[in-house]
Design a protein around this motif. Sequence first.
Motif, PDB file in Angstrom:
ATOM      1  N   GLN A  84       0.700  -1.174  -0.124  1.00  0.00           N
ATOM      2  CA  GLN A  84       0.057   0.100  -0.247  1.00  0.00           C
ATOM      3  C   GLN A  84       0.780   1.305   0.008  1.00  0.00           C
ATOM      4  OE1 GLN A  84      -2.274  -0.371   3.523  1.00  0.00           O
ATOM      5  NE2 GLN A  84      -3.518  -1.870   2.702  1.00  0.00           N
ATOM      6  N   PRO A  85       0.331   2.393  -0.722  1.00  0.00           N
ATOM      7  CA  PRO A  85       1.207   3.609  -0.482  1.00  0.00           C
ATOM      8  C   PRO A  85       1.116   4.210   0.944  1.00  0.00           C
ATOM      9  CG  PRO A  85      -0.920   3.819  -1.728  1.00  0.00           C
ATOM     10  CD  PRO A  85      -0.842   2.426  -1.596  1.00  0.00           C
ATOM     11  N   VAL A  86       2.122   4.886   1.114  1.00  0.00           N
ATOM     12  CA  VAL A  86       2.117   5.444   2.522  1.00  0.00           C
ATOM     13  C   VAL A  86       1.410   6.781   2.478  1.00  0.00           C
ATOM     14  CG1 VAL A  86       3.666   6.683   3.965  1.00  0.00           C
ATOM     15  CG2 VAL A  86       4.395   4.725   2.848  1.00  0.00           C
ATOM     16  N   THR A  87       0.201   6.713   3.124  1.00  0.00           N
ATOM     17  CA  THR A  87      -0.415   7.922   3.241  1.00  0.00           C
ATOM     18  C   THR A  87      -0.834   8.612   4.592  1.00  0.00           C
ATOM     19  OG1 THR A  87      -2.491   6.710   3.450  1.00  0.00           O
ATOM     20  CG2 THR A  87      -1.827   7.372   1.155  1.00  0.00           C
ATOM     21  N   ALA A  88      -1.294   9.691   4.683  1.00  0.00           N
ATOM     22  CA  ALA A  88      -1.444  10.164   5.942  1.00  0.00           C
ATOM     23  C   ALA A  88      -2.960  10.522   6.140  1.00  0.00           C
ATOM     24  CB  ALA A  88      -1.095  11.769   6.378  1.00  0.00           C
ATOM     25  N   ILE A  89      -3.613   9.553   6.873  1.00  0.00           N
ATOM     26  CA  ILE A  89      -5.138   9.639   6.943  1.00  0.00           C
ATOM     27  C   ILE A  89      -5.656  10.769   7.993  1.00  0.00           C
ATOM     28  CG2 ILE A  89      -6.919   8.260   8.018  1.00  0.00           C
ATOM     29  CD1 ILE A  89      -5.077   5.668   7.600  1.00  0.00           C
ATOM     30  N   VAL A 121       0.975   7.781   9.242  1.00  0.00           N
ATOM     31  CA  VAL A 121       0.987   6.310   9.051  1.00  0.00           C
ATOM     32  C   VAL A 121       2.375   5.971   8.627  1.00  0.00           C
ATOM     33  CG1 VAL A 121      -0.049   4.291   7.728  1.00  0.00           C
ATOM     34  CG2 VAL A 121      -1.283   6.218   8.416  1.00  0.00           C
ATOM     35  N   TYR A 122       3.143   5.297   9.514  1.00  0.00           N
ATOM     36  CA  TYR A 122       4.353   4.665   9.224  1.00  0.00           C
ATOM     37  C   TYR A 122       4.302   3.838   8.110  1.00  0.00           C
ATOM     38  CZ  TYR A 122       6.102   7.385  13.073  1.00  0.00           C
ATOM     39  OH  TYR A 122       6.406   8.690  13.935  1.00  0.00           O
ATOM     40  N   GLY A 123       5.240   3.688   7.341  1.00  0.00           N
ATOM     41  CA  GLY A 123       5.182   2.760   6.106  1.00  0.00           C
ATOM     42  C   GLY A 123       5.431   1.303   6.700  1.00  0.00           C
ATOM     43  N   ARG A 124       6.200   1.223   7.609  1.00  0.00           N
ATOM     44  CA  ARG A 124       6.614  -0.298   8.254  1.00  0.00           C
ATOM     45  C   ARG A 124       5.376  -0.567   9.045  1.00  0.00           C
ATOM     46  NH1 ARG A 124      12.010   1.820  11.117  1.00  0.00           N
ATOM     47  NH2 ARG A 124      10.618   3.838  11.329  1.00  0.00           N
ATOM     48  N   VAL A 160       8.591   1.578   3.295  1.00  0.00           N
ATOM     49  CA  VAL A 160       9.244   2.524   4.179  1.00  0.00           C
ATOM     50  C   VAL A 160       8.820   3.955   3.829  1.00  0.00           C
ATOM     51  CG1 VAL A 160      11.271   3.436   5.622  1.00  0.00           C
ATOM     52  CG2 VAL A 160      11.266   1.000   4.701  1.00  0.00           C
ATOM     53  N   GLY A 161       8.176   4.720   4.349  1.00  0.00           N
ATOM     54  CA  GLY A 161       7.633   5.876   4.122  1.00  0.00           C
ATOM     55  C   GLY A 161       8.480   7.009   4.556  1.00  0.00           C
ATOM     56  N   TYR A 162       8.133   8.220   4.072  1.00  0.00           N
ATOM     57  CA  TYR A 162       8.921   9.329   4.582  1.00  0.00           C
ATOM     58  C   TYR A 162       8.847   9.540   6.013  1.00  0.00           C
ATOM     59  CZ  TYR A 162      10.861  14.169   4.651  1.00  0.00           C
ATOM     60  OH  TYR A 162      11.639  15.253   4.838  1.00  0.00           O
ATOM     61  N   ALA A 163       7.786   9.184   6.749  1.00  0.00           N
ATOM     62  CA  ALA A 163       7.362   9.384   8.178  1.00  0.00           C
ATOM     63  C   ALA A 163       8.784   8.563   9.130  1.00  0.00           C
ATOM     64  CB  ALA A 163       6.273   9.185   8.647  1.00  0.00           C
ATOM     65  N   ASP A 164       8.914   7.528   8.115  1.00  0.00           N
ATOM     66  CA  ASP A 164       9.945   6.284   8.947  1.00  0.00           C
ATOM     67  C   ASP A 164      11.430   7.086   8.931  1.00  0.00           C
ATOM     68  OD1 ASP A 164       8.296   4.037   9.354  1.00  0.00           O
ATOM     69  OD2 ASP A 164       7.938   4.332   7.339  1.00  0.00           O
ATOM     70  N   PHE A 165      11.767   8.111   7.967  1.00  0.00           N
ATOM     71  CA  PHE A 165      13.095   8.515   8.012  1.00  0.00           C
ATOM     72  C   PHE A 165      13.082  10.023   7.927  1.00  0.00           C
ATOM     73  CE2 PHE A 165      11.914   7.255   3.722  1.00  0.00           C
ATOM     74  CZ  PHE A 165      12.208   8.322   2.814  1.00  0.00           C
ATOM     75  N   GLU A 166      12.146  10.787   7.995  1.00  0.00           N
ATOM     76  CA  GLU A 166      12.443  12.238   8.030  1.00  0.00           C
ATOM     77  C   GLU A 166      13.211  13.024   9.123  1.00  0.00           C
ATOM     78  OE1 GLU A 166       9.221  15.956   8.385  1.00  0.00           O
ATOM     79  OE2 GLU A 166       8.717  14.122   8.834  1.00  0.00           O
ATOM     80  N   THR A 167      13.279  12.313  10.345  1.00  0.00           N
ATOM     81  CA  THR A 167      14.068  12.558  11.362  1.00  0.00           C
ATOM     82  C   THR A 167      15.379  11.693  11.621  1.00  0.00           C
ATOM     83  OG1 THR A 167      12.948  11.558  13.169  1.00  0.00           O
ATOM     84  CG2 THR A 167      12.287  13.727  12.685  1.00  0.00           C
ATOM     85  N   LEU A 168      15.553  10.970  10.622  1.00  0.00           N
ATOM     86  CA  LEU A 168      16.719   9.842  10.716  1.00  0.00           C
ATOM     87  C   LEU A 168      17.936  10.592  10.208  1.00  0.00           C
ATOM     88  CD1 LEU A 168      17.442   6.808  11.100  1.00  0.00           C
ATOM     89  CD2 LEU A 168      17.178   6.640   8.719  1.00  0.00           C
ATOM     90  N   ALA A 171      11.110  -6.001  13.508  1.00  0.00           N
ATOM     91  CA  ALA A 171      10.081  -5.764  14.366  1.00  0.00           C
ATOM     92  C   ALA A 171       9.846  -4.090  14.269  1.00  0.00           C
ATOM     93  CB  ALA A 171      10.224  -6.250  15.853  1.00  0.00           C
ATOM     94  N   PHE A 172       8.630  -3.866  14.391  1.00  0.00           N
ATOM     95  CA  PHE A 172       8.262  -2.229  14.486  1.00  0.00           C
ATOM     96  C   PHE A 172       7.176  -2.351  15.463  1.00  0.00           C
ATOM     97  CE2 PHE A 172       5.604   1.213  13.238  1.00  0.00           C
ATOM     98  CZ  PHE A 172       6.565   2.021  13.100  1.00  0.00           C
TER      99      PHE A 172
END
Length: 683
Positions: A7-12, A41-44, A60-68, A540-541
Amino acid sequence: MFYCLCQPVTAIAASADEQRIGSDEDDPSDVSQPETDVIVVYGRALEQIGIAVSGSQGTVGYADFETLPISRTGELVENVPGVIATQHSGTGKANQYFLRGFNLDHGTDFAGFVDGVPINMRTHGHGQGYLDFNFVIPETIERIDYRKGPYFADVGDFSGAGTVAFKTYDTLRPFAQVTLGEFGYYRGTAAGSTPLAEGNLLLAFDGTFSNGPWVRDENLEKYNALLKYNRDLGDDRFSVQLNGYHARWDSTDQIPERAVESGLIDRFGFIDDDLGGETTRFGLVANGSLGGAEFNAFATYYDLVLTSNFTYFLDDPVDGDEFQQQDRRYVFGGSASKTFTVTAAPLPMKLTIGGDLRYDAIENVGLFESVGAVPTNTIRRDQVDEFSGALYLEGEFDLTERFRAYLGVRGDLMSYDVNADLSANSGSGSDTLLSPKAALAWRPVDSLELYANYGESFHSNDVRGATISIDPASGDPADRVPVFVRARGAELGARFERPNFTASLVGFYLGLDSELVFVGDAGTTEPNDATRRYGVEATAFWRPATWLTLDAAYAYTDAEFRDVAPGLTEIPGAVADVLSAGISAAPMRGLDLTMRLRHFGEAPLIEDGSVTSDPTTLVNLGAFYSLGSLRAGIEVFNLFDANDADITYFYESQLASENTPVADRHFHPVEPRQFRFSLRYRF
């Protein structure tokens, strides 16, 4: 064509009217938005059960690595569990990749795509499958789709160990950011989209300058740009983009341990002060859907000049062993696919038919002796035309409500014409390969799905090795290589999903046929034996609270040569253990904290295992505070200032003061602890 099985990464959003693509404008730390507007919504964390066909694929979505904290663009691939990206040279050079017990060099068995465009370079001046992501602007990446193993029919060349695909944003809230860091690091980025002609126009620019911690300044100058227009046409859509990239740098390559231990050079010192490179890339890309069919088309211009010296004065005690590699080409290609849903058959099924084409017009691919980064003698120089075409068919069958089957087959054709400066090494030819795929997915309970996979794939060899007769350096007869090297893999996996918690566990096997490869650094062929790898991966996530996210991934691989003399079964560079883990927290409104651990274990450096590399462990830290449209951040790389190696090799070299070659470990150190500060304003 790489299409996402996830599924695509979206913000709900709170209501359908407010639903938006998950970009910077969806940052929950933005105090200008009500707290209830958006749930990130995190891609993972996206549901994969009932969608994925293996236990080792995901998003993996941008929310997963935005602050990485990311010190270099190539590290984006480390968002894929079990992947390590290292560097043994300058920042502008493609990274060195490790996955599933492979030292993938610069991408030999690891396929990469950006917006559907294959990035690996065939018959490349430096290394087969050269995979350079430096033209990507990280802030423009919406998601990363990954799949491991040779189990998917829509990808072929270089996909034996895995495939990674970046998808850029269609719309992005405008922002401007500046980043300052130690060792002369400066970066400026601006990006954003605006409505235009019933669609959206996205613009992004990035400039990076750095000297690095090296005794010899890196003098990196790196420029990136992206122009993208997209538009929805009812049930259809299309996008077209132009991307550009240019970089130049001075590099400090791997250095011999004995030179550091004796005090001849510093740990961040150099032997040859002429090394470095320059590269340029321009790409025109179109993507879209029409009548339910997906299509992609691209045209790429690429140029690279790279100067290196790994053995110093071993072959030439007077002028040294410096050499230069050149590659200039145009790449054209595209792909198309269409999926049919069949409900009238005895078994409901989805049938996908697709294919792809690619043509590499390589104007110049050459290897030269050099002095002072100026070519002095041509070892080999060629013009190459390389064409490939593929057709694939895959079907997904619902055997029961909880039991699915996947069958696929892919046929590849590759033809080539090599015009070498030495006529005996010129020639033309073609080859074909058929690759079957199969998978089963069973869901015994709603939260658990089990998988079984089998597949075959390949990496292509440098086609100069398919026509070679004479070693251009020595004049000795040279062995030819096959065009295709087949990979066979199998996997058993399990995926567990509950609200706020996902986990996966897979066991895999991967075998490769005899790997005769063309070595760009030498201009000739080098035989390697058949190999086998088996291992286990766990991920694991967990989000125990809305403000806290924890994740971890561990991979173990046992890798060996097959059918070789006892005691010579170790594969140099095959890392056995890879561990990554992280914690992200938003303990107060506007504050985001991230800490990441990255560890890869020792690896044999020669076939008898008597020499190994040392383990490497790094910890990075990021802290960001948002106030309205302004965000300030600090990143700390190598938090504990580890003195580990980014990569280690073992081979013979000779220093200017030495009379005979010395077999030694050669390493490129990880960069010391450093701080970077950023300030972003969102318009």
